[in-house]
Motif scaffolding. Sequence first.
Motif, PDB file in Angstrom:
ATOM      1  N   LEU A  49       0.640  -1.081   0.053  1.00 27.81           N
ATOM      2  CA  LEU A  49      -0.007  -0.035   0.049  1.00 27.81           C
ATOM      3  C   LEU A  49       0.824   1.304   0.088  1.00 27.81           C
ATOM      4  O   LEU A  49       0.617   2.172  -0.818  1.00 27.81           O
ATOM      5  N   ILE A  50       1.811   1.200   0.889  1.00 29.32           N
ATOM      6  CA  ILE A  50       2.952   2.286   0.909  1.00 29.32           C
ATOM      7  C   ILE A  50       3.485   2.730  -0.551  1.00 29.32           C
ATOM      8  O   ILE A  50       3.512   4.024  -1.016  1.00 29.32           O
ATOM      9  N   ASN A  51       4.148   1.495  -0.925  1.00 28.84           N
ATOM     10  CA  ASN A  51       4.516   1.704  -2.293  1.00 28.84           C
ATOM     11  C   ASN A  51       3.716   2.169  -3.633  1.00 28.84           C
ATOM     12  O   ASN A  51       3.984   2.949  -4.106  1.00 28.84           O
ATOM     13  N   ASN A  52       2.470   1.943  -3.183  1.00 31.10           N
ATOM     14  CA  ASN A  52       1.418   2.162  -4.434  1.00 31.10           C
ATOM     15  C   ASN A  52       0.980   3.540  -4.127  1.00 31.10           C
ATOM     16  O   ASN A  52       0.847   4.424  -5.023  1.00 31.10           O
ATOM     17  N   GLU A  53       1.115   3.850  -2.785  1.00 32.07           N
ATOM     18  CA  GLU A  53       0.850   5.541  -2.539  1.00 32.07           C
ATOM     19  C   GLU A  53       1.970   6.296  -3.187  1.00 32.07           C
ATOM     20  O   GLU A  53       1.490   7.394  -3.920  1.00 32.07           O
ATOM     21  N   LYS A  54       3.193   5.846  -2.691  1.00 29.37           N
ATOM     22  CA  LYS A  54       4.372   6.660  -3.402  1.00 29.37           C
ATOM     23  C   LYS A  54       4.206   6.633  -5.097  1.00 29.37           C
ATOM     24  O   LYS A  54       4.732   7.722  -5.510  1.00 29.37           O
ATOM     25  N   LYS A  55       3.887   5.490  -5.427  1.00 31.87           N
ATOM     26  CA  LYS A  55       4.068   5.488  -7.022  1.00 31.87           C
ATOM     27  C   LYS A  55       2.925   6.517  -7.614  1.00 31.87           C
ATOM     28  O   LYS A  55       2.891   7.141  -8.430  1.00 31.87           O
ATOM     29  N   SER A  56       1.776   6.246  -6.990  1.00 32.41           N
ATOM     30  CA  SER A  56       0.631   7.272  -7.265  1.00 32.41           C
ATOM     31  C   SER A  56       0.996   8.863  -7.153  1.00 32.41           C
ATOM     32  O   SER A  56       0.760   9.719  -8.001  1.00 32.41           O
ATOM     33  N   TRP A  57       1.762   9.069  -5.977  1.00 38.12           N
ATOM     34  CA  TRP A  57       2.057  10.495  -5.653  1.00 38.12           C
ATOM     35  C   TRP A  57       3.056  10.994  -6.735  1.00 38.12           C
ATOM     36  O   TRP A  57       2.913  12.148  -7.412  1.00 38.12           O
ATOM     37  N   LEU A  58       3.922  10.113  -7.265  1.00 37.17           N
ATOM     38  CA  LEU A  58       4.990  10.430  -8.200  1.00 37.17           C
ATOM     39  C   LEU A  58       4.338  10.770  -9.452  1.00 37.17           C
ATOM     40  O   LEU A  58       4.651  11.501 -10.127  1.00 37.17           O
ATOM     41  N   TYR A  59       3.353   9.812  -9.778  1.00 42.24           N
ATOM     42  CA  TYR A  59       2.758   9.926 -11.152  1.00 42.24           C
ATOM     43  C   TYR A  59       1.775  11.182 -11.309  1.00 42.24           C
ATOM     44  O   TYR A  59       1.974  11.900 -12.095  1.00 42.24           O
ATOM     45  N   SER A  60       1.361  11.505 -10.114  1.00 43.43           N
ATOM     46  CA  SER A  60       0.481  12.875  -9.997  1.00 43.43           C
ATOM     47  C   SER A  60       1.461  14.012 -10.334  1.00 43.43           C
ATOM     48  O   SER A  60       1.047  15.134 -10.545  1.00 43.43           O
ATOM     49  N   GLN A  61       2.778  13.984  -9.532  1.00 45.89           N
ATOM     50  CA  GLN A  61       3.697  15.099  -9.629  1.00 45.89           C
ATOM     51  C   GLN A  61       4.145  15.375 -11.169  1.00 45.89           C
ATOM     52  O   GLN A  61       4.542  16.282 -11.456  1.00 45.89           O
ATOM     53  N   ILE A  62       4.333  13.985 -11.699  1.00 42.37           N
ATOM     54  CA  ILE A  62       4.882  14.025 -13.164  1.00 42.37           C
ATOM     55  C   ILE A  62       3.795  14.848 -13.924  1.00 42.37           C
ATOM     56  O   ILE A  62       4.091  15.586 -14.734  1.00 42.37           O
TER      57      ILE A  62
ATOM     58  N   GLU B 129      13.395  16.724  -4.093  1.00 43.13           N
ATOM     59  CA  GLU B 129      13.333  17.604  -3.193  1.00 43.13           C
ATOM     60  C   GLU B 129      11.707  17.746  -2.615  1.00 43.13           C
ATOM     61  O   GLU B 129      11.836  17.874  -1.261  1.00 43.13           O
ATOM     62  N   LYS B 130      10.774  17.677  -3.411  1.00 47.68           N
ATOM     63  CA  LYS B 130       9.444  17.951  -3.284  1.00 47.68           C
ATOM     64  C   LYS B 130       9.051  16.782  -2.428  1.00 47.68           C
ATOM     65  O   LYS B 130       8.505  16.554  -1.577  1.00 47.68           O
ATOM     66  N   ALA B 131       9.727  15.385  -2.818  1.00 51.88           N
ATOM     67  CA  ALA B 131       9.399  14.306  -1.837  1.00 51.88           C
ATOM     68  C   ALA B 131       9.672  14.165  -0.617  1.00 51.88           C
ATOM     69  O   ALA B 131       9.206  13.872   0.381  1.00 51.88           O
ATOM     70  N   LYS B 132      11.007  14.860  -0.506  1.00 50.09           N
ATOM     71  CA  LYS B 132      11.570  14.940   0.885  1.00 50.09           C
ATOM     72  C   LYS B 132      10.764  15.873   1.919  1.00 50.09           C
ATOM     73  O   LYS B 132      10.635  15.748   2.846  1.00 50.09           O
ATOM     74  N   LYS B 133      10.181  16.964   1.151  1.00 49.65           N
ATOM     75  CA  LYS B 133       9.574  18.079   1.822  1.00 49.65           C
ATOM     76  C   LYS B 133       8.050  17.361   2.102  1.00 49.65           C
ATOM     77  O   LYS B 133       7.708  17.778   3.237  1.00 49.65           O
ATOM     78  N   GLU B 134       7.806  16.535   1.349  1.00 50.11           N
ATOM     79  CA  GLU B 134       6.230  16.033   1.640  1.00 50.11           C
ATOM     80  C   GLU B 134       6.378  14.446   2.573  1.00 50.11           C
ATOM     81  O   GLU B 134       5.404  13.958   2.555  1.00 50.11           O
ATOM     82  N   ASN B 135       7.667  14.158   2.876  1.00 45.05           N
ATOM     83  CA  ASN B 135       7.835  12.965   3.510  1.00 45.05           C
ATOM     84  C   ASN B 135       7.471  11.775   2.481  1.00 45.05           C
ATOM     85  O   ASN B 135       6.905  10.887   3.214  1.00 45.05           O
ATOM     86  N   MET B 136       7.781  11.765   1.466  1.00 44.36           N
ATOM     87  CA  MET B 136       7.433  10.581   0.424  1.00 44.36           C
ATOM     88  C   MET B 136       8.526   9.621   0.275  1.00 44.36           C
ATOM     89  O   MET B 136       8.381   8.747  -0.370  1.00 44.36           O
ATOM     90  N   LEU B 137       9.572   9.976   0.773  1.00 47.20           N
ATOM     91  CA  LEU B 137      10.772   9.159   0.510  1.00 47.20           C
ATOM     92  C   LEU B 137      11.050   8.176   1.607  1.00 47.20           C
ATOM     93  O   LEU B 137      10.743   8.196   2.724  1.00 47.20           O
TER      94      LEU B 137
END
Length: 162
Positions: A95-108, A154-162
């Motif tokens: 679930l966490i990995n899917n959430e991170k992928k979803s977040w990354l895709y939305s940022q792209i 950088e954005k992922a670090k700010k939003e604690n996604m890494l």
Amino acid sequence: MRNNDFNQLYNQYYQPLYLYALSLTKNKEDALDLVQNTFIKAYLSYEDTSHTIIYWLIRVLRNEYIDMVRKKKKEISSDFCFEWVEDPYDFTKELINNEKKSWLYSQILKLPLQARQVMLFSLITNDQNISELLNISLENIRTIRYRTKKQLKEKAKKENML
């Protein structure tokens, strides 16, 4: 069987029997055990020293292999008990990995057109094809990808996604 006959038999047929056993077991130790058991049976019970002994040895080895497989099926190893049990944390990790992928895709998808195209095309093709598709030099593609990745990290670090 006399010792001289057995030594000659062993020297002549050890290698082919070992290779056959290895092809069956895919395991050196099990193959050696099978060959050893086959020669023990030959020493103890085979009387006819005619040329058909290789067929008899192969049949004995194959039967030994079948017996070994049956015994292993009956054994319950400590690993067996845990193979089929699902780790409840695996689902959470997924679930966490899917959430991170979803977040990354939305940022792209929020990126400017050129950067978005470079990042998405990078998932499916090489730089040369991207260069031809977008009419951009290879160096520019690599620069855009590098800068975009840096921004996303950088954005992922700010939003604690890494």
